[in-house]
Motif scaffolding. Structure first.
Motif, PDB file in Angstrom:
ATOM      1  N   ASN A 197       0.918  -1.388   0.060  1.00  0.00           N
ATOM      2  CA  ASN A 197       0.007   0.427  -0.211  1.00  0.00           C
ATOM      3  C   ASN A 197       1.288   1.470   0.469  1.00  0.00           C
ATOM      4  O   ASN A 197       0.411   2.594  -0.074  1.00  0.00           O
ATOM      5  N   LEU A 198       2.007   1.114   0.036  1.00  0.00           N
ATOM      6  CA  LEU A 198       2.848   1.946   0.491  1.00  0.00           C
ATOM      7  C   LEU A 198       3.276   3.195  -1.011  1.00  0.00           C
ATOM      8  O   LEU A 198       2.947   3.919  -0.769  1.00  0.00           O
ATOM      9  N   LEU A 199       2.792   2.611  -1.920  1.00  0.00           N
ATOM     10  CA  LEU A 199       3.474   3.067  -3.247  1.00  0.00           C
ATOM     11  C   LEU A 199       2.339   3.332  -4.092  1.00  0.00           C
ATOM     12  O   LEU A 199       2.126   4.339  -4.904  1.00  0.00           O
ATOM     13  N   THR A 200       0.852   2.815  -4.074  1.00  0.00           N
ATOM     14  CA  THR A 200      -0.550   3.559  -5.113  1.00  0.00           C
ATOM     15  C   THR A 200      -1.355   2.658  -3.270  1.00  0.00           C
ATOM     16  O   THR A 200      -1.088   1.583  -2.585  1.00  0.00           O
ATOM     17  N   ASP A 201      -2.139   3.047  -4.364  1.00  0.00           N
ATOM     18  CA  ASP A 201      -3.445   2.570  -3.632  1.00  0.00           C
ATOM     19  C   ASP A 201      -4.218   1.315  -3.522  1.00  0.00           C
ATOM     20  O   ASP A 201      -4.821   0.353  -4.127  1.00  0.00           O
ATOM     21  N   ASP A 202      -4.000   0.573  -2.933  1.00  0.00           N
ATOM     22  CA  ASP A 202      -3.806  -1.525  -2.822  1.00  0.00           C
ATOM     23  C   ASP A 202      -5.158  -1.498  -2.003  1.00  0.00           C
ATOM     24  O   ASP A 202      -5.740  -3.028  -1.928  1.00  0.00           O
ATOM     25  N   GLY A 203      -6.448  -0.589  -1.581  1.00  0.00           N
ATOM     26  CA  GLY A 203      -7.673  -0.705  -1.040  1.00  0.00           C
ATOM     27  C   GLY A 203      -8.556  -2.198  -1.459  1.00  0.00           C
ATOM     28  O   GLY A 203      -9.115  -2.600  -0.687  1.00  0.00           O
ATOM     29  N   GLY A 204      -8.494  -2.051  -2.490  1.00  0.00           N
ATOM     30  CA  GLY A 204      -9.806  -2.894  -3.761  1.00  0.00           C
ATOM     31  C   GLY A 204      -8.308  -4.359  -3.589  1.00  0.00           C
ATOM     32  O   GLY A 204      -9.104  -5.089  -2.884  1.00  0.00           O
ATOM     33  N   ARG A 205      -7.695  -4.640  -3.876  1.00  0.00           N
ATOM     34  CA  ARG A 205      -7.256  -5.807  -3.235  1.00  0.00           C
ATOM     35  C   ARG A 205      -6.758  -5.952  -1.795  1.00  0.00           C
ATOM     36  O   ARG A 205      -6.896  -7.525  -1.990  1.00  0.00           O
ATOM     37  N   ARG A 206      -6.563  -5.477  -0.974  1.00  0.00           N
ATOM     38  CA  ARG A 206      -6.505  -5.509   0.229  1.00  0.00           C
ATOM     39  C   ARG A 206      -7.878  -6.453   1.155  1.00  0.00           C
ATOM     40  O   ARG A 206      -7.595  -7.211   1.519  1.00  0.00           O
ATOM     41  N   GLU A 207      -8.905  -5.078   0.404  1.00  0.00           N
ATOM     42  CA  GLU A 207     -10.075  -5.820   0.782  1.00  0.00           C
ATOM     43  C   GLU A 207     -10.481  -7.749   0.372  1.00  0.00           C
ATOM     44  O   GLU A 207     -10.925  -7.948   1.013  1.00  0.00           O
ATOM     45  N   ARG A 208     -10.114  -7.540  -0.498  1.00  0.00           N
ATOM     46  CA  ARG A 208     -10.642  -8.767  -0.912  1.00  0.00           C
ATOM     47  C   ARG A 208      -9.608 -10.144  -0.032  1.00  0.00           C
ATOM     48  O   ARG A 208     -10.070 -11.016   0.239  1.00  0.00           O
ATOM     49  N   VAL A 209      -8.550  -9.545   0.006  1.00  0.00           N
ATOM     50  CA  VAL A 209      -7.114 -10.692   0.517  1.00  0.00           C
ATOM     51  C   VAL A 209      -7.516 -10.799   2.026  1.00  0.00           C
ATOM     52  O   VAL A 209      -7.678 -11.721   2.738  1.00  0.00           O
ATOM     53  N   VAL A 210      -8.672  -9.231   2.481  1.00  0.00           N
ATOM     54  CA  VAL A 210      -8.315  -9.405   4.263  1.00  0.00           C
ATOM     55  C   VAL A 210      -9.854 -10.580   3.886  1.00  0.00           C
ATOM     56  O   VAL A 210      -9.844 -11.217   5.224  1.00  0.00           O
ATOM     57  N   GLY A 211     -10.652 -10.191   3.300  1.00  0.00           N
ATOM     58  CA  GLY A 211     -12.005 -11.457   3.304  1.00  0.00           C
ATOM     59  C   GLY A 211     -11.296 -12.720   3.216  1.00  0.00           C
ATOM     60  O   GLY A 211     -12.316 -13.521   3.978  1.00  0.00           O
ATOM     61  N   GLN A 212     -10.909 -12.406   2.382  1.00  0.00           N
ATOM     62  CA  GLN A 212     -10.418 -14.566   2.502  1.00  0.00           C
ATOM     63  C   GLN A 212      -9.601 -14.609   3.074  1.00  0.00           C
ATOM     64  O   GLN A 212      -9.478 -15.785   4.355  1.00  0.00           O
ATOM     65  N   TRP A 213      -8.636 -13.967   4.126  1.00  0.00           N
ATOM     66  CA  TRP A 213      -7.666 -14.805   4.933  1.00  0.00           C
ATOM     67  C   TRP A 213      -8.988 -14.309   6.521  1.00  0.00           C
ATOM     68  O   TRP A 213      -8.986 -16.151   7.306  1.00  0.00           O
ATOM     69  N   GLY A 214      -9.930 -13.662   6.153  1.00  0.00           N
ATOM     70  CA  GLY A 214     -10.705 -13.808   7.708  1.00  0.00           C
ATOM     71  C   GLY A 214     -11.402 -15.031   7.580  1.00  0.00           C
ATOM     72  O   GLY A 214     -11.896 -15.983   8.322  1.00  0.00           O
ATOM     73  N   ALA A 215     -11.967 -15.903   5.982  1.00  0.00           N
ATOM     74  CA  ALA A 215     -12.288 -17.020   5.646  1.00  0.00           C
ATOM     75  C   ALA A 215     -11.878 -18.358   6.671  1.00  0.00           C
ATOM     76  O   ALA A 215     -11.552 -19.371   7.065  1.00  0.00           O
ATOM     77  N   LEU A 216     -10.825 -18.016   6.030  1.00  0.00           N
ATOM     78  CA  LEU A 216      -8.991 -19.149   6.761  1.00  0.00           C
ATOM     79  C   LEU A 216      -9.077 -18.634   8.062  1.00  0.00           C
ATOM     80  O   LEU A 216      -8.567 -20.364   8.124  1.00  0.00           O
ATOM     81  N   MET A 217      -9.082 -18.075   8.854  1.00  0.00           N
ATOM     82  CA  MET A 217      -8.692 -17.583  10.202  1.00  0.00           C
ATOM     83  C   MET A 217      -9.779 -18.622  10.665  1.00  0.00           C
ATOM     84  O   MET A 217      -9.658 -19.381  12.003  1.00  0.00           O
ATOM     85  N   GLU A 218     -11.730 -18.427  10.469  1.00  0.00           N
ATOM     86  CA  GLU A 218     -12.468 -18.874  10.631  1.00  0.00           C
ATOM     87  C   GLU A 218     -11.903 -20.764  10.815  1.00  0.00           C
ATOM     88  O   GLU A 218     -12.615 -21.707  11.824  1.00  0.00           O
ATOM     89  N   GLU A 219     -11.568 -21.498   9.529  1.00  0.00           N
ATOM     90  CA  GLU A 219     -11.486 -22.444   9.319  1.00  0.00           C
ATOM     91  C   GLU A 219     -10.008 -23.135  10.345  1.00  0.00           C
ATOM     92  O   GLU A 219     -10.157 -24.158  10.957  1.00  0.00           O
ATOM     93  N   ALA A 220      -9.264 -22.528  10.290  1.00  0.00           N
ATOM     94  CA  ALA A 220      -8.099 -22.999  11.160  1.00  0.00           C
ATOM     95  C   ALA A 220      -8.211 -22.833  12.281  1.00  0.00           C
ATOM     96  O   ALA A 220      -7.835 -24.009  13.275  1.00  0.00           O
ATOM     97  N   LEU A 221      -8.904 -21.576  13.039  1.00  0.00           N
ATOM     98  CA  LEU A 221      -9.002 -21.799  14.374  1.00  0.00           C
ATOM     99  C   LEU A 221     -10.000 -22.589  15.490  1.00  0.00           C
ATOM    100  O   LEU A 221     -10.192 -23.022  16.030  1.00  0.00           O
ATOM    101  N   GLY A 222     -10.789 -22.819  13.951  1.00  0.00           N
ATOM    102  CA  GLY A 222     -12.495 -23.404  14.976  1.00  0.00           C
ATOM    103  C   GLY A 222     -13.241 -22.870  15.376  1.00  0.00           C
ATOM    104  O   GLY A 222     -12.587 -21.462  15.553  1.00  0.00           O
TER     105      GLY A 222
END
Length: 205
Positions: A180-205
């Protein structure tokens, strides 16, 4: 040089105890140092520049922080602690919805604090006097952030792989902050964060 001298500032605040004035001056210096580092980098962030931005004399700045290294390591540590406090305040009852927590943790690695920290890391790689202080600071801040993440995610680190999963989340968040330092990475970041949220739910039970 411009700015308000310590004597002038004290005259404006005759009813404020000296200890409180000193604490307020120190806080202004720390906040100004982080802002300067984020905007101008290490080379452009001298004690004089920070003192002027904070509205105090250079002598007052050196009274609180004898060396430039002391000032900037203390500044990044101060704001990191403030951000940790703010993160905990978002979830006063402890563990929360993991997807929301993931997004909040990623937010730790965007904005002026992370940008300032990067400038400090880059300077430390070339400054022998600065390197051990920054290394110690980063280790301490990293441990605290990990503890906060474990608490908020309600992660059981006695289970195999859970500690590494939480650390992987923080490493991912740092990487998104870098992107995010060089460009506004908000759109991609939002998608990645959503995916990681789902992964954490699955991994942590």
């Amino acid at each position: 040089m411009g700015g308000v001298s310590t004597t002038e500032h004290a005259a404006r605040l005759p009813h404020v105890p000296k200890q409180d004035r000193s604490r307020a001056t120190r806080q202004r210096l720390l906040e100004a140092a982080v802002a300067c580092l984020a905007e101008h980098g290490w080379a452009g962030s001298t004690v004089s520049v920070v003192a002027e931005r904070a509205g105090v004399s250079r002598g007052a700045a050196q009274h609180h922080f004898p060396t430039r290294e002391d000032l900037f390591t203390a500044a990044v540590e101060y704001v990191a602690e403030e951000r940790s406090t703010a993160l905990r305040a978002l979830f006063p009852d402890g563990a929360a919805d993991r997807r929301v927590v993931v997004a909040a943790l990623v937010d730790l690695y965007t904005g002026p604090l992370f940008r300032a920290a990067l400038h400090l890391w880059a300077a430390a790689s070339n400054e022998d006097q600065l390197r051990p202080k920054v290394t110690e600071l980063e280790a301490r801040v990293g441990r605290e952030t990990h503890r906060i993440a474990v608490d908020l995610l309600d992660a059981d680190e006695s289970r195999p792989g859970v500690r590494e999963t939480v650390q992987g989340l923080l490493d991912m968040a740092r990487g998104l902050g870098l992107a995010n330092l060089l460009t506004d990475d908000g759109g991609r970041r939002e998608r990645v964060v959503g995916q990681w949220g789902a992964l954490m739910e699955e991994a942590l039970g």
